[in-house]
Scaffold this motif. Structure first.
Motif, PDB file in Angstrom:
ATOM      1  N   VAL A   6       0.814  -1.181   0.000  1.00 50.66           N
ATOM      2  CA  VAL A   6       0.000   0.000   0.000  1.00 50.66           C
ATOM      3  C   VAL A   6       0.859   1.245   0.000  1.00 50.66           C
ATOM      4  O   VAL A   6       0.601   2.219  -0.679  1.00 50.66           O
ATOM      5  N   THR A   7       1.924   1.216   0.765  1.00 49.31           N
ATOM      6  CA  THR A   7       2.734   2.413   0.938  1.00 49.31           C
ATOM      7  C   THR A   7       4.168   2.087   0.577  1.00 49.31           C
ATOM      8  O   THR A   7       5.061   2.146   1.405  1.00 49.31           O
ATOM      9  N   ALA A   8       4.323   1.604  -0.646  1.00 48.39           N
ATOM     10  CA  ALA A   8       5.636   1.163  -1.072  1.00 48.39           C
ATOM     11  C   ALA A   8       6.771   2.084  -0.623  1.00 48.39           C
ATOM     12  O   ALA A   8       7.592   1.718   0.117  1.00 48.39           O
ATOM     13  N   VAL A  72      11.330   7.496   9.181  1.00 49.73           N
ATOM     14  CA  VAL A  72      11.859   7.159   7.863  1.00 49.73           C
ATOM     15  C   VAL A  72      10.898   6.241   7.108  1.00 49.73           C
ATOM     16  O   VAL A  72      11.299   5.248   6.539  1.00 49.73           O
ATOM     17  N   ARG A  73       9.648   6.592   7.125  1.00 46.07           N
ATOM     18  CA  ARG A  73       8.635   5.833   6.403  1.00 46.07           C
ATOM     19  C   ARG A  73       8.979   5.799   4.917  1.00 46.07           C
ATOM     20  O   ARG A  73       9.331   6.810   4.330  1.00 46.07           O
ATOM     21  N   ILE A  74       8.854   4.587   4.344  1.00 46.36           N
ATOM     22  CA  ILE A  74       9.073   4.481   2.900  1.00 46.36           C
ATOM     23  C   ILE A  74       7.780   4.846   2.191  1.00 46.36           C
ATOM     24  O   ILE A  74       6.722   4.314   2.521  1.00 46.36           O
ATOM     25  N   ILE A 133      12.967  12.054  -0.007  1.00 44.53           N
ATOM     26  CA  ILE A 133      12.304  12.751  -1.121  1.00 44.53           C
ATOM     27  C   ILE A 133      12.027  14.202  -0.705  1.00 44.53           C
ATOM     28  O   ILE A 133      12.174  15.139  -1.508  1.00 44.53           O
ATOM     29  N   GLU A 134      11.701  14.403   0.576  1.00 40.45           N
ATOM     30  CA  GLU A 134      11.463  15.784   1.036  1.00 40.45           C
ATOM     31  C   GLU A 134      12.747  16.600   0.945  1.00 40.45           C
ATOM     32  O   GLU A 134      12.727  17.760   0.527  1.00 40.45           O
ATOM     33  N   ARG A 135      13.870  15.985   1.334  1.00 37.75           N
ATOM     34  CA  ARG A 135      15.147  16.717   1.258  1.00 37.75           C
ATOM     35  C   ARG A 135      15.471  17.071  -0.189  1.00 37.75           C
ATOM     36  O   ARG A 135      15.864  18.200  -0.496  1.00 37.75           O
ATOM     37  N   LEU A 207      -0.450   2.151  14.893  1.00 39.09           N
ATOM     38  CA  LEU A 207       0.875   2.546  15.387  1.00 39.09           C
ATOM     39  C   LEU A 207       1.918   2.044  14.391  1.00 39.09           C
ATOM     40  O   LEU A 207       1.825   0.908  13.915  1.00 39.09           O
ATOM     41  N   MET A 208       2.904   2.895  14.109  1.00 35.34           N
ATOM     42  CA  MET A 208       3.966   2.477  13.194  1.00 35.34           C
ATOM     43  C   MET A 208       5.279   3.023  13.744  1.00 35.34           C
ATOM     44  O   MET A 208       5.341   4.188  14.160  1.00 35.34           O
ATOM     45  N   GLY A 209       6.319   2.187  13.762  1.00 36.92           N
ATOM     46  CA  GLY A 209       7.596   2.662  14.278  1.00 36.92           C
ATOM     47  C   GLY A 209       8.734   1.725  13.924  1.00 36.92           C
ATOM     48  O   GLY A 209       8.534   0.707  13.243  1.00 36.92           O
TER      49      GLY A 209
HETATM   50  C1  LIG Z   1       1.773   5.335   7.058  1.00 34.82           C
HETATM   51  C2  LIG Z   1       1.696   6.268   5.889  1.00 34.82           C
HETATM   52  C3  LIG Z   1       2.194   5.853   4.665  1.00 34.82           C
HETATM   53  C4  LIG Z   1       2.121   6.691   3.559  1.00 34.82           C
HETATM   54  N1  LIG Z   1       2.594   6.237   2.353  1.00 34.82           N
HETATM   55  C5  LIG Z   1       2.461   7.013   1.261  1.00 34.82           C
HETATM   56  C6  LIG Z   1       2.918   6.544  -0.013  1.00 34.82           C
HETATM   57  O1  LIG Z   1       3.429   5.432  -0.166  1.00 34.82           O
HETATM   58  N2  LIG Z   1       2.752   7.361  -1.090  1.00 34.82           N
HETATM   59  C7  LIG Z   1       2.168   8.586  -0.975  1.00 34.82           C
HETATM   60  O2  LIG Z   1       2.016   9.272  -1.999  1.00 34.82           O
HETATM   61  N3  LIG Z   1       1.757   9.058   0.221  1.00 34.82           N
HETATM   62  C8  LIG Z   1       1.890   8.318   1.338  1.00 34.82           C
HETATM   63  N4  LIG Z   1       1.469   8.791   2.551  1.00 34.82           N
HETATM   64  C9  LIG Z   1       0.862  10.148   2.623  1.00 34.82           C
HETATM   65  C10 LIG Z   1       1.936  11.253   2.658  1.00 34.82           C
HETATM   66  O3  LIG Z   1       2.811  11.056   3.739  1.00 34.82           O
HETATM   67  C11 LIG Z   1       1.265  12.623   2.751  1.00 34.82           C
HETATM   68  O4  LIG Z   1       0.200  12.684   1.840  1.00 34.82           O
HETATM   69  C12 LIG Z   1       2.252  13.747   2.447  1.00 34.82           C
HETATM   70  O5  LIG Z   1       3.225  13.845   3.451  1.00 34.82           O
HETATM   71  C13 LIG Z   1       1.537  15.094   2.282  1.00 34.82           C
HETATM   72  O6  LIG Z   1       2.480  16.077   1.982  1.00 34.82           O
HETATM   73  P1  LIG Z   1       2.185  17.626   2.312  1.00 34.82           P
HETATM   74  O7  LIG Z   1       3.419  18.361   1.948  1.00 34.82           O
HETATM   75  O8  LIG Z   1       0.913  18.016   1.668  1.00 34.82           O
HETATM   76  O9  LIG Z   1       1.916  17.669   3.873  1.00 34.82           O
HETATM   77  P2  LIG Z   1       2.910  17.277   5.065  1.00 34.82           P
HETATM   78  O10 LIG Z   1       3.854  16.214   4.649  1.00 34.82           O
HETATM   79  O11 LIG Z   1       2.048  17.038   6.239  1.00 34.82           O
HETATM   80  O12 LIG Z   1       3.757  18.592   5.274  1.00 34.82           O
HETATM   81  C14 LIG Z   1       3.196  19.730   5.878  1.00 34.82           C
HETATM   82  C15 LIG Z   1       4.316  20.559   6.474  1.00 34.82           C
HETATM   83  O13 LIG Z   1       3.774  21.762   7.002  1.00 34.82           O
HETATM   84  C16 LIG Z   1       4.363  22.028   8.257  1.00 34.82           C
HETATM   85  N5  LIG Z   1       3.435  22.884   9.012  1.00 34.82           N
HETATM   86  C17 LIG Z   1       2.276  22.507   9.590  1.00 34.82           C
HETATM   87  N6  LIG Z   1       1.669  23.569  10.152  1.00 34.82           N
HETATM   88  C18 LIG Z   1       2.460  24.637   9.921  1.00 34.82           C
HETATM   89  C19 LIG Z   1       2.370  26.012  10.245  1.00 34.82           C
HETATM   90  N7  LIG Z   1       1.310  26.497  10.923  1.00 34.82           N
HETATM   91  N8  LIG Z   1       3.362  26.846   9.864  1.00 34.82           N
HETATM   92  C20 LIG Z   1       4.422  26.367   9.165  1.00 34.82           C
HETATM   93  N9  LIG Z   1       4.567  25.058   8.837  1.00 34.82           N
HETATM   94  C21 LIG Z   1       3.590  24.209   9.198  1.00 34.82           C
HETATM   95  C22 LIG Z   1       4.597  20.667   8.852  1.00 34.82           C
HETATM   96  O14 LIG Z   1       5.597  20.699   9.851  1.00 34.82           O
HETATM   97  C23 LIG Z   1       5.022  19.853   7.633  1.00 34.82           C
HETATM   98  O15 LIG Z   1       6.402  19.884   7.415  1.00 34.82           O
HETATM   99  C24 LIG Z   1       1.541   7.979   3.681  1.00 34.82           C
HETATM  100  C25 LIG Z   1       1.056   8.420   4.922  1.00 34.82           C
HETATM  101  C26 LIG Z   1       1.128   7.564   6.015  1.00 34.82           C
HETATM  102  C27 LIG Z   1       0.584   8.045   7.331  1.00 34.82           C
END
Ligand SMILES: Cc1cc2nc3c(=O)[nH]c(=O)nc-3n(C[C@H](O)[C@H](O)[C@H](O)COP(=O)(O)OP(=O)(O)OC[C@H]3O[C@@H](n4cnc5c(N)ncnc54)[C@H](O)[C@@H]3O)c2cc1C
Length: 506
Positions: A6-8, A72-74, A133-135, A207-209
């Motif tokens: 699901v979350t490769a 470090v979620r993949i 990927i974020e970095r 829970l995931m860790g």
């Molecule tokens: C277990 C799990 C597995 C997942 N697997 C996948 C996957 O395989 N593929 C996939 O596409 N997605 C996956 N996702 C979903 C993915 O992680 C999110 O959809 C993604 O991180 C969203 O990116 P974003 O930048 O929109 O938000 P976020 O990643 O939530 O980033 C938001 C940022 O805003 C910052 N922020 C919040 N409030 C403020 C504020 N008031 N002022 C300044 N900064 C603020 C936060 O600190 C954060 O850095 C998974 C999620 C989970 C929980």
């Protein structure tokens, strides 16, 4: 739910220190220093910042966390996101850090291989740690000139006819022409805007860790296999060196608002598996739910929403991050056009018109997948039926095109099937098509060799006699790689150039 199917799948701190001074608390007029302020430097915010910088937009990203995420979620990057990265010259960098996996088997974790000849040069899934990927995305934005400030939390804003005054947690204020909330599912920007976020609350918490495990490997493998017969949200997966990824239903432990503890994991492991496997020394611990919600509006005046701030859904199918990155590609060039002054009047509103239905569809497919993963007899019967149906190439292809987003077709009105769709990375006379989209400009692929982008040549490149691989006379691509027009008539082309790229230059 098998989250493996699901979350490769650091951020540089303030590397760019330039001379801007936010207005002091209480000052009446903050200077208009930036064109766009982005709240949140997750994958969506960083991608949007880079897209805006391609058009020289002055952009500031405010991130509340002082350090990059520790978990470090993949995550899995699907074909359309990989295509977009190829378009901006980022793909090689990303591939270095990820692991390619087959594109198939992601819809509700039904193990069917992808059909032959998917319509993409990048028809695979890339598993990559989310912090990596974020970095990479943040570094890319900074290289292009975006400014990122960590430890700066957006707590308020006010908009007027000329711009937005953004307030930080320490009371300082900044001013910009637009504000984009890329601040995740609990978005402060969305809440302050008063935009509704209807949908379903979380029903199942997980829970995931990552932690060390004392029990012998054979015992873990045997017990895990037994438990997974009745619990889909469960695994203990070795990472090497005695460290395991642990996933277990969270029901009944801890406070949702607080980070989970090792004791929470132990308690749940004992409840579900009858043993806590001697877990200890956690590297990171997290908790997530399966709420499904979609913002009612993506734009209110000068404030917009993108990524998880606009939509949340369970991670099944691994689509959330992909959806946010694709929002950013859709919005970036439109917002830049607005700021540069050449946007047609309705261009910015096409962001919501195009992306809201795409998110609606993703939410729906995750709802469907969640049902298909239920262990109840009814959903199990539907799952068996769908598994049979996926033997039909068209069914399997449809579902994979949905999950990977290569099937997205924006509604640009009547026209050939290609209109509104992506165009795969084809070979052209000058090399690869996507290399020609690197600078975020429009592109006219012209096999007639008699059409011209004329007065739009400052925004649209023209490639005559591109390739025989294109089986239509001429295609106009938008900066996000979607087909904006197909045809062979200059007047019709000019109308569409005006529709997407505004008035021609004098
Ligand atoms: C277990 C799990 C597995 C997942 N697997 C996948 C996957 O395989 N593929 C996939 O596409 N997605 C996956 N996702 C979903 C993915 O992680 C999110 O959809 C993604 O991180 C969203 O990116 P974003 O930048 O929109 O938000 P976020 O990643 O939530 O980033 C938001 C940022 O805003 C910052 N922020 C919040 N409030 C403020 C504020 N008031 N002022 C300044 N900064 C603020 C936060 O600190 C954060 O850095 C998974 C999620 C989970 C929980």
């Amino acid at each position: 739910m098998d989250f493996s199917q699901v979350t490769a799948g650091l951020s540089s701190n303030d590397t760019v220190e330039r001379d801007f001074t936010p207005a002091a608390p209480g000052a009446d007029h903050a200077p208009l220093v930036f064109d766009v302020i982005i709240a949140g430097c997750g994958p969506t915010g960083a991608t949007l910042a880079a897209e805006l910088r391609l058009h020289d937009v002055r952009v500031l990203v405010l991130e509340k966390e002082t350090e990059p995420k520790s978990f470090v979620r993949i995550v899995g990057l699907h074909a359309r996101s990989l295509e977009l990265m190829a378009m901006r010259g980022l793909l090689d960098r990303v591939l270095e850090h990820g692991r390619r996996r087959p594109a198939g088997g992601f819809f509700a974790a039904i193990p069917k291989p992808a059909p032959e000849n998917l319509d993409s040069a990048h028809a695979y899934l890339l598993g990559i740690p989310q912090p990596v990927i974020e970095r990479l995305l943040e570094e890319h934005a900074i290289e292009l000139g975006a400014q990122v400030r960590r430890g700066w939390t957006v707590t308020g804003f006010e908009q007027d006819d000329e711009g937005v005054t953004v307030e930080l947690a320490d009371g300082r204020r900044l001013r910009s022409r637009y504000l984009v909330g890329c601040d995740g599912g609990r978005s402060t920007v969305r809440k302050l805007l008063g935009v509704g976020f209807p949908g379903e609350p979380s029903r199942a918490e997980t829970l995931m860790g990552e932690m060390e495990v004392g029990a012998p490997q054979e015992e873990i493998a045997a017990r895990t296999a037994e438990v997974r017969e009745s619990h889909q949200r469960f695994w203990l997966r070795p990472f090497g060196g005695g460290v395991y990824s642990v996933l277990v239903p969270a029901e009944g432990v801890g406070d949702r608002a607080e980070p989970p503890t090792l004791e929470d994991f132990k308690q749940r492991l004992r409840a579900v598996a009858g043993t806590d496997f001697g877990v200890h020394s956690p590297r990171w611990l997290s908790r997530f739910g399966d709420a499904t919600r979609l913002a009612e509006r993506y734009r209110v005046g000068r404030v917009l929403l993108a990524g998880d701030a606009a939509h949340i859904h369970p991670p099944i199918g691994g689509q959330g991050l992909n959806l946010g990155v694709q929002d950013a590609f859709n919005l970036g060039w439109k917002l830049a056009a607005q700021i540069r002054g050449w946007a047609p009047e309705t261009l910015l509103d096409t962001y919501q018109a195009e992306r809201h239905p795409v998110a609606e569809d993703v939410l729906d497919n995750t709802r469907a997948q969640t049902e298909l993963l239920s262990t109840e007899p009814g959903p199990q019967a539907v799952r068996r039926l769908l598994t049979e149906l996926m033997d039909f190439d068209e069914v399997n292809r449809h579902l994979i095109e949905k999950i990977t987003a290569i099937g997205v077709r924006y509604d640009f009105g009547a026209g050939p099937d290609l209109l509104g769709r992506h165009l795969r990375d084809i070979e052209v006379k000058q090399g690869r098509l996507y290399d020609l989209l690197r600078h975020g400009r429009g592109l006219l692929l012209d096999r007639t060799e008699r059409l011209t982008a004329g007065g739009w040549s400052d925004r649209v490149d023209h490639l005559a006699d591109p390739t025989a691989a294109l089986d239509v006379p001429c295609v106009l691509l938008r900066p996000d790689g979607h087909v904006a027009w197909v045809g062979d008539d200059q007047q019709d082309l000019d109308d569409h150039l005006s529709r997407w790229f505004g008035r021609p230059a004098d």
